[in-house]
Design a protein around this motif. Sequence first.
Motif, PDB file in Angstrom:
ATOM      1  N   LYS A  64       0.826  -1.216   0.000  1.00 17.15           N
ATOM      2  CA  LYS A  64       0.000   0.000   0.000  1.00 17.15           C
ATOM      3  C   LYS A  64       0.858   1.263   0.000  1.00 17.15           C
ATOM      4  N   ASP A  65       2.144   1.135   0.387  1.00 16.56           N
ATOM      5  CA  ASP A  65       3.064   2.266   0.387  1.00 16.56           C
ATOM      6  C   ASP A  65       3.749   2.471  -0.961  1.00 16.56           C
ATOM      7  N   ASP A  66       3.554   1.555  -1.907  1.00 15.17           N
ATOM      8  CA  ASP A  66       4.193   1.661  -3.220  1.00 15.17           C
ATOM      9  C   ASP A  66       3.761   2.945  -3.925  1.00 15.17           C
ATOM     10  N   PRO A  67       4.680   3.611  -4.585  1.00 15.10           N
ATOM     11  CA  PRO A  67       4.301   4.780  -5.382  1.00 15.10           C
ATOM     12  C   PRO A  67       3.324   4.383  -6.497  1.00 15.10           C
ATOM     13  N   LYS A  68       2.409   5.278  -6.809  1.00 19.70           N
ATOM     14  CA  LYS A  68       1.428   5.045  -7.866  1.00 19.70           C
ATOM     15  C   LYS A  68       1.344   6.304  -8.727  1.00 19.70           C
ATOM     16  N   PHE A  69       1.047   6.100 -10.010  1.00 17.74           N
ATOM     17  CA  PHE A  69       0.903   7.227 -10.929  1.00 17.74           C
ATOM     18  C   PHE A  69      -0.281   6.990 -11.843  1.00 17.74           C
ATOM     19  N   LYS A  70      -1.120   8.027 -11.990  1.00 15.24           N
ATOM     20  CA  LYS A  70      -2.252   7.992 -12.911  1.00 15.24           C
ATOM     21  C   LYS A  70      -2.343   9.338 -13.612  1.00 15.24           C
ATOM     22  N   CYS A  71      -2.780   9.292 -14.866  1.00 22.36           N
ATOM     23  CA  CYS A  71      -3.006  10.518 -15.623  1.00 22.36           C
ATOM     24  C   CYS A  71      -4.210  10.295 -16.535  1.00 22.36           C
ATOM     25  N   ASP A  72      -5.091  11.289 -16.601  1.00 17.10           N
ATOM     26  CA  ASP A  72      -6.258  11.142 -17.469  1.00 17.10           C
ATOM     27  C   ASP A  72      -6.014  11.851 -18.801  1.00 17.10           C
ATOM     28  N   ASP A  73      -6.986  11.745 -19.687  1.00 17.93           N
ATOM     29  CA  ASP A  73      -6.855  12.319 -21.033  1.00 17.93           C
ATOM     30  C   ASP A  73      -6.827  13.850 -21.043  1.00 17.93           C
ATOM     31  N   GLU A  74      -7.300  14.470 -19.957  1.00 12.93           N
ATOM     32  CA  GLU A  74      -7.319  15.926 -19.890  1.00 12.93           C
ATOM     33  C   GLU A  74      -6.023  16.512 -19.341  1.00 12.93           C
ATOM     34  N   GLY A  75      -5.063  15.677 -18.966  1.00 10.40           N
ATOM     35  CA  GLY A  75      -3.795  16.170 -18.447  1.00 10.40           C
ATOM     36  C   GLY A  75      -3.765  16.365 -16.949  1.00 10.40           C
ATOM     37  N   ASN A  76      -4.708  15.769 -16.244  1.00 11.91           N
ATOM     38  CA  ASN A  76      -4.700  15.813 -14.784  1.00 11.91           C
ATOM     39  C   ASN A  76      -4.003  14.557 -14.274  1.00 11.91           C
ATOM     40  N   PHE A  77      -3.095  14.717 -13.322  1.00 10.63           N
ATOM     41  CA  PHE A  77      -2.363  13.568 -12.817  1.00 10.63           C
ATOM     42  C   PHE A  77      -2.553  13.421 -11.318  1.00 10.63           C
ATOM     43  N   THR A  78      -2.307  12.212 -10.838  1.00  6.09           N
ATOM     44  CA  THR A  78      -2.256  11.909  -9.414  1.00  6.09           C
ATOM     45  C   THR A  78      -1.041  11.031  -9.196  1.00  6.09           C
ATOM     46  N   ILE A  79      -0.158  11.456  -8.318  1.00  5.71           N
ATOM     47  CA  ILE A  79       0.970  10.623  -7.926  1.00  5.71           C
ATOM     48  C   ILE A  79       0.847  10.395  -6.423  1.00  5.71           C
ATOM     49  N   THR A  80       0.967   9.145  -6.033  1.00  5.85           N
ATOM     50  CA  THR A  80       0.838   8.773  -4.630  1.00  5.85           C
ATOM     51  C   THR A  80       2.196   8.294  -4.137  1.00  5.85           C
ATOM     52  N   ILE A  81       2.686   8.946  -3.097  1.00  8.31           N
ATOM     53  CA  ILE A  81       3.960   8.575  -2.480  1.00  8.31           C
ATOM     54  C   ILE A  81       3.710   8.414  -0.985  1.00  8.31           C
ATOM     55  N   LEU A  82       4.002   7.218  -0.454  1.00  8.26           N
ATOM     56  CA  LEU A  82       3.768   6.902   0.952  1.00  8.26           C
ATOM     57  C   LEU A  82       2.331   7.220   1.369  1.00  8.26           C
ATOM     58  N   GLN A  83       1.401   6.794   0.554  1.00  6.08           N
ATOM     59  CA  GLN A  83      -0.036   6.922   0.763  1.00  6.08           C
ATOM     60  C   GLN A  83      -0.534   8.360   0.770  1.00  6.08           C
ATOM     61  N   GLU A  85      -1.536  11.404  -1.616  1.00  4.96           N
ATOM     62  CA  GLU A  85      -1.821  11.755  -3.001  1.00  4.96           C
ATOM     63  C   GLU A  85      -1.473  13.211  -3.274  1.00  4.96           C
ATOM     64  N   ARG A  86      -0.825  13.412  -4.397  1.00  8.60           N
ATOM     65  CA  ARG A  86      -0.535  14.753  -4.888  1.00  8.60           C
ATOM     66  C   ARG A  86      -1.153  14.852  -6.280  1.00  8.60           C
ATOM     67  N   THR A  87      -1.936  15.873  -6.506  1.00 13.62           N
ATOM     68  CA  THR A  87      -2.611  16.023  -7.786  1.00 13.62           C
ATOM     69  C   THR A  87      -2.171  17.325  -8.443  1.00 13.62           C
ATOM     70  N   GLY A  88      -2.412  17.411  -9.728  1.00 14.42           N
ATOM     71  CA  GLY A  88      -2.080  18.622 -10.458  1.00 14.42           C
ATOM     72  C   GLY A  88      -2.310  18.434 -11.943  1.00 14.42           C
ATOM     73  N   THR A  89      -1.673  19.301 -12.707  1.00 14.15           N
ATOM     74  CA  THR A  89      -1.827  19.258 -14.158  1.00 14.15           C
ATOM     75  C   THR A  89      -0.494  18.940 -14.817  1.00 14.15           C
ATOM     76  N   LEU A  90      -0.591  18.361 -15.975  1.00 13.27           N
ATOM     77  CA  LEU A  90       0.568  17.902 -16.722  1.00 13.27           C
ATOM     78  C   LEU A  90       0.666  18.699 -18.016  1.00 13.27           C
ATOM     79  N   THR A  91       1.867  19.145 -18.350  1.00 10.59           N
ATOM     80  CA  THR A  91       2.086  19.806 -19.632  1.00 10.59           C
ATOM     81  C   THR A  91       3.274  19.150 -20.324  1.00 10.59           C
TER      82      THR A  91
END
Length: 133
Positions: A64-83, A85-91
């Motif tokens: 559950k502590d493993d880093p995770k990365f997701k990004c949607d088609d609109e350029g919004n991302f979520t990166i999870t580090i040590l449970q 979540e950090r969200t934002g936009t991708l360019t």
Amino acid sequence: MKKTVALVLSIVFCLLMFCACGRKTDQDGNTLITSDWTYVSFTVNGTQTKADDIPFYMRIFTDKDDPKFKCDDEGNFTITILQKERTGTLTVSDDGTYVLTGQNGSSLYAKIEGNTLTVYDDQGKMEIVFETS
């Protein structure tokens, strides 16, 4: 005759199903950032930890502590580090790398080579590697 036609159509249908499988890539052969990413390793201050090096019995409790990365088609991302979540936009930068700008204004960077996504900071102190199949 009907059985033969049905058999041939079934075989053709199965072959078409297999042709549709595979990862989606861009014109350079790199996997899209919207793919499903799996954590491979992380490096902090020059010390690397690989997911494969962690014993199975430990992974049961720490996955559950493993880093995770997701990004949607609109350029919004979520990166999870040590449970966390950090969200934002991708360019996308001119050189094909990505700038991940968090909601708090901090930035991370990412690059994709083949089926490998590397997320890193600008100081070279942190790097997380993900892969997709």
